[in-house]
Design a protein around this motif. Structure first.
Motif, PDB file in Angstrom:
ATOM      1  N   GLU A   1      43.795  54.239  34.390  1.00 57.92           N
ATOM      2  CA  GLU A   1      42.603  54.808  33.757  1.00 57.92           C
ATOM      3  C   GLU A   1      41.511  53.730  33.610  1.00 57.92           C
ATOM      4  N   PHE A   2      41.945  52.507  33.271  1.00 59.62           N
ATOM      5  CA  PHE A   2      40.997  51.393  33.152  1.00 59.62           C
ATOM      6  C   PHE A   2      40.324  51.114  34.492  1.00 59.62           C
ATOM      7  N   ALA A   3      41.136  51.026  35.545  1.00 57.53           N
ATOM      8  CA  ALA A   3      40.602  50.750  36.878  1.00 57.53           C
ATOM      9  C   ALA A   3      39.676  51.857  37.341  1.00 57.53           C
ATOM     10  N   GLU A   4      40.029  53.092  37.036  1.00 56.33           N
ATOM     11  CA  GLU A   4      39.190  54.231  37.432  1.00 56.33           C
ATOM     12  C   GLU A   4      37.809  54.132  36.777  1.00 56.33           C
ATOM     13  N   MET A   5      37.789  53.719  35.510  1.00 54.15           N
ATOM     14  CA  MET A   5      36.513  53.592  34.801  1.00 54.15           C
ATOM     15  C   MET A   5      35.686  52.443  35.385  1.00 54.15           C
ATOM     16  N   VAL A   6      36.328  51.316  35.680  1.00 52.95           N
ATOM     17  CA  VAL A   6      35.605  50.172  36.254  1.00 52.95           C
ATOM     18  C   VAL A   6      35.033  50.532  37.618  1.00 52.95           C
ATOM     19  N   LEU A   7      35.833  51.196  38.449  1.00 50.26           N
ATOM     20  CA  LEU A   7      35.366  51.574  39.778  1.00 50.26           C
ATOM     21  C   LEU A   7      34.228  52.587  39.700  1.00 50.26           C
ATOM     22  N   ALA A   8      34.273  53.446  38.693  1.00 54.67           N
ATOM     23  CA  ALA A   8      33.186  54.415  38.500  1.00 54.67           C
ATOM     24  C   ALA A   8      31.884  53.692  38.149  1.00 54.67           C
TER      25      ALA A   8
ATOM     26  N   ILE B   1      44.949  41.607  43.223  1.00 50.79           N
ATOM     27  CA  ILE B   1      45.840  42.185  44.239  1.00 50.79           C
ATOM     28  C   ILE B   1      46.478  43.482  43.755  1.00 50.79           C
ATOM     29  N   ARG B   2      46.183  43.860  42.514  1.00 52.16           N
ATOM     30  CA  ARG B   2      46.732  45.112  41.992  1.00 52.16           C
ATOM     31  C   ARG B   2      46.041  46.300  42.642  1.00 52.16           C
ATOM     32  N   THR B   3      46.697  47.436  42.534  1.00 54.69           N
ATOM     33  CA  THR B   3      46.122  48.675  43.072  1.00 54.69           C
ATOM     34  C   THR B   3      45.893  49.652  41.906  1.00 54.69           C
ATOM     35  N   PRO B   4      44.688  50.141  41.781  1.00 52.10           N
ATOM     36  CA  PRO B   4      43.462  49.817  42.521  1.00 52.10           C
ATOM     37  C   PRO B   4      43.021  48.371  42.229  1.00 52.10           C
ATOM     38  N   SER B   5      42.371  47.738  43.210  1.00 52.27           N
ATOM     39  CA  SER B   5      41.923  46.351  43.099  1.00 52.27           C
ATOM     40  C   SER B   5      40.567  46.282  42.405  1.00 52.27           C
ATOM     41  N   LEU B   6      40.447  45.333  41.478  1.00 50.61           N
ATOM     42  CA  LEU B   6      39.200  45.137  40.733  1.00 50.61           C
ATOM     43  C   LEU B   6      38.696  43.713  40.917  1.00 50.61           C
TER      44      LEU B   6
END
Length: 339
Positions: free
Chosen positions: A35-42, A59-64
């Protein structure tokens, strides 16, 4: 949720933000890394934040990205839209125009107080009676110290309400003596002196002059106390004020600050009499206000300006006590102050 996060980014003190710092902002709004990565990518996709390529990505997925650049000019659009929304909702006497030129943090700090003021105005409207600052402060936000000590005066000025709320300052009474023979005049003179010694020396001569009052300034106190004059001396007349203080940086600064409150001229005959005496050394610790000195010197002729400038620059000064009692009284009685 995204709007709240963007507001936090707008308030962030730096233009660059690390992934750890971004996580601390977003964490209260999400439960998982996904959820954190989704918000950052948004936020990335929207252009609110942009990856700093030199720092790389995880290197994590999703990558930030490890670091982002905050595009605050885009966030300011949201901030301005919020201001417009509140302007349409608040009492019409409250004006938010000044916030468009300030950081969002100023608006966020002031907003809780503005909402309380809005609630007060919707119930009571603008007051018709004057009130002391602590009294009005309690009415507006429930804190008697807010206006004078909690930044409330500045908030009220920013929203264009300070004058409309009819607030009178709480200051010590102005101390002065009255010449009863002159209080009926349509044009009246008033002399303000900085120090107690000079006040006591001049007092016996008051009734021999064209002055209606002799005011004891008590140093800097007069800057705030002068606001009491019209209430303590409610005489309908044209009032003209003169000021005599020490010829030092502090004395000049007091006169200048006072001149911002009322039209007041330096009492030149007293000052010029001082200039004929031997100056005293000292008070080098005092800070010069260039604009105050420039304004003060404008009342003197060229030679006097030069001497006063040299005097103060070299650490010399004239206390009011340079003039003896008989000299003070003679100058006050014999000068034509009305010309």
């Amino acid at each position: 949720m995204q709007e709240k996060i963007e507001k936090q980014l707008a308030l962030f003190s730096k233009r660059m933000i690390s992934l750890d710092e971004l996580e601390r902002i977003i964490q209260p709004f999400v439960q998982t890394y996904e959820e954190f990565a989704e918000m950052v990518l948004a936020l990335e996709a929207k252009g609110t934040i942009e990856m700093v390529k030199a720092k790389g990505r995880t290197i994590r997925t999703p990558s930030l990205a490890f670091q982002y650049r905050i595009h605050k000019h885009l966030l300011m659009k949201n901030y301005h839209r919020e201001l417009q929304r509140y302007q349409n909702q608040l009492h019409p006497a409250i004006q938010l125009d000044e916030y468009y030129g300030k950081e969002p943090s100023v608006w966020e700090r002031d907003k809780p107080f503005i909402l309380k003021i809005d609630a007060y105005l919707r119930t009571h409207n603008l007051p018709r009676e004057v009130a002391a600052a602590p009294e009005r402060s309690v009415e507006l936000v429930g804190d008697e110290k807010w206006i004078d000590e909690g930044g409330g005066r500045e908030v009220l000025k920013r929203i264009g309400l300070f004058e409309l709320l009819r607030i009178v300052p709480v200051s010590d009474p102005l101390m002065f003596a009255i010449n009863p023979t002159n209080i009926a005049r349509t044009s009246q003179l008033h002399l303000i002196v900085e120090n107690k010694t000079t006040y006591q020396a001049l007092l016996p001569a008051l009734c021999d002059t064209f002055f209606s009052t002799l005011i004891y300034g008590k140093g800097k106190s007069v800057i705030s106390n002068i606001e009491q004059f019209s209430m303590q001396y409610p005489i309908q007349a044209t009032h003209r004020f003169y000021y005599f203080g020490d010829i030092d940086r502090e004395g000049v600064s007091i006169w200048y600050s006072l001149s911002k409150k009322i039209p007041v001229s330096p009492a030149l005959p007293f000052y010029r009499a001082c200039l004929r005496k031997e100056p005293t050394r000292g008070k080098e610790y005092q800070t010069e206000r260039a604009e105050a000195l420039l304004s003060f010197l404008s009342y003197f002729d060229l030679d006097e300006k030069w001497w006063l400038s040299e005097l103060l620059a070299s650490g010399l000064y004239y206390p009011q006590e340079t003039l003896k009692t008989w000299e003070l009284q003679h100058i006050w009685r014999e000068t034509d102050w009305t010309s």
